[in-house]
Design an enzyme around this catalytic site. Structure first.
Site: not given
Length: 276
Positions: A97, A227, A256
């Protein structure tokens, strides 16, 4: 507790496990978490004989709760300081991320010999925000909502995110882990509210197109196609086209936080990439 001090006086916490003469793997966590998010991967790769390292980004986890330097350039500079402090060579950098953005910025500028490969997991590059040049991005109102929720009740916000979209626990039939939800909350609440607030702009508004273009080392781009936080079409699918030596690995139906919910699968794929 292992720490080092950056050029602007920020104290950064880090973990450093395994043989000091082994190939290093450096893990970069996502927002608003800490190096603890990588414990499963660190234990696995340490058991495979690697040196594993992870730090708490400034303002996160056990690092200084500074309200200065919350931009991608400084995050990458902190990584460079960590690498210099430990004199890491031929390292593999793995980022999730926001940590994937940190990896992209650092690797694009790293000194020769410092980096061997990189992996971007559910990563934010090239750009999350909807703009004139990125029309299929996420509207600014979504990120404004994050900011409002953080200000209104950060503790509840940090419960709602992992209980819902982060791990895909809001999907029908999902196997919900209360432990993962609480561990996410624990990590988030360790950090600075100011740092976390500022970092929302960093992960949403930083255009890393040029970073990706500048990287010529092998990069494995890993992403769940469900995601809900960093949609694959606006991130991984674009990123792999900008990389000179990128490979895309898609995890069907995963979220995610796929590396946390499916560590056996992800660890095996990372190990194969590192050894190749």
């Amino acid at each position: 507790m292992s720490t080092f001090t950056t050029s602007d006086g920020t104290e950064i916490f880090y973990k450093d496990w395994g043989p000091k003469d082994a190939q290093p793997i450096v893990f970069h966590h996502g927002w608003p978490l800490s190096s603890d998010d990588w414990d499963t991967q660190m234990l696995f790769f340490a058991s495979q004989g690697y040196r594993v390292i992870a730090h708490d980004r400034r303002g996160h986890g056990r690092s200084s709760q500074t309200d200065q330097g919350h931009d991608m350039d400084t995050y990458a500079a902190d990584v460079a300081d960590l690498v210099e402090t430990l004199d890491l060579k031929n390292a593999v950098h793995i980022g999730h991320s926001t940590g994937g953005g940190e990896v992209a910025r650092y690797v694009a500028r790293a000194k020769p010999g410092r980096v061997a490969k990189a992996a971007l997991l559910g990563a934010i590059p090239p750009l999350m925000l909807k703009t004139d040049t990125n029309p299929d991005g996420i509207p600014i109102e979504v990120f404004d909502g994050f900011r409002s929720a953080l200000i209104a009740n950060r503790a509840q916000f940090y419960m709602d995110v992992p209980a819902g979209p982060f791990f895909g626990f809001n999907r029908e039939g999902a196997e919900v882990s209360q432990g993962q939800i609480q561990n996410w909350w624990r990590q988030g609440m360790m950090g600075s509210a100011s740092a976390h607030y500022q970092c929302i702009a960093v992960f949403s508004e930083t255009d890393q197109t040029e970073d990706l273009k500048a990287i010529d080392l092998p990069v494995l781009v890993m992403h769940g196609d469900d995601d809900q936080v960093v949609p694959i079409a606006n991130s991984a699918e674009k990123a792999v086209k900008l990389l000179k030596n990128g490979t895309l690995k898609v995890y069907k139906g995963l979220s995610h936080g796929f590396f946390a919910t499916h560590p056996e699968q992800v660890n095996a794929d990372l190990l194969a990439f590192i050894k190749a």
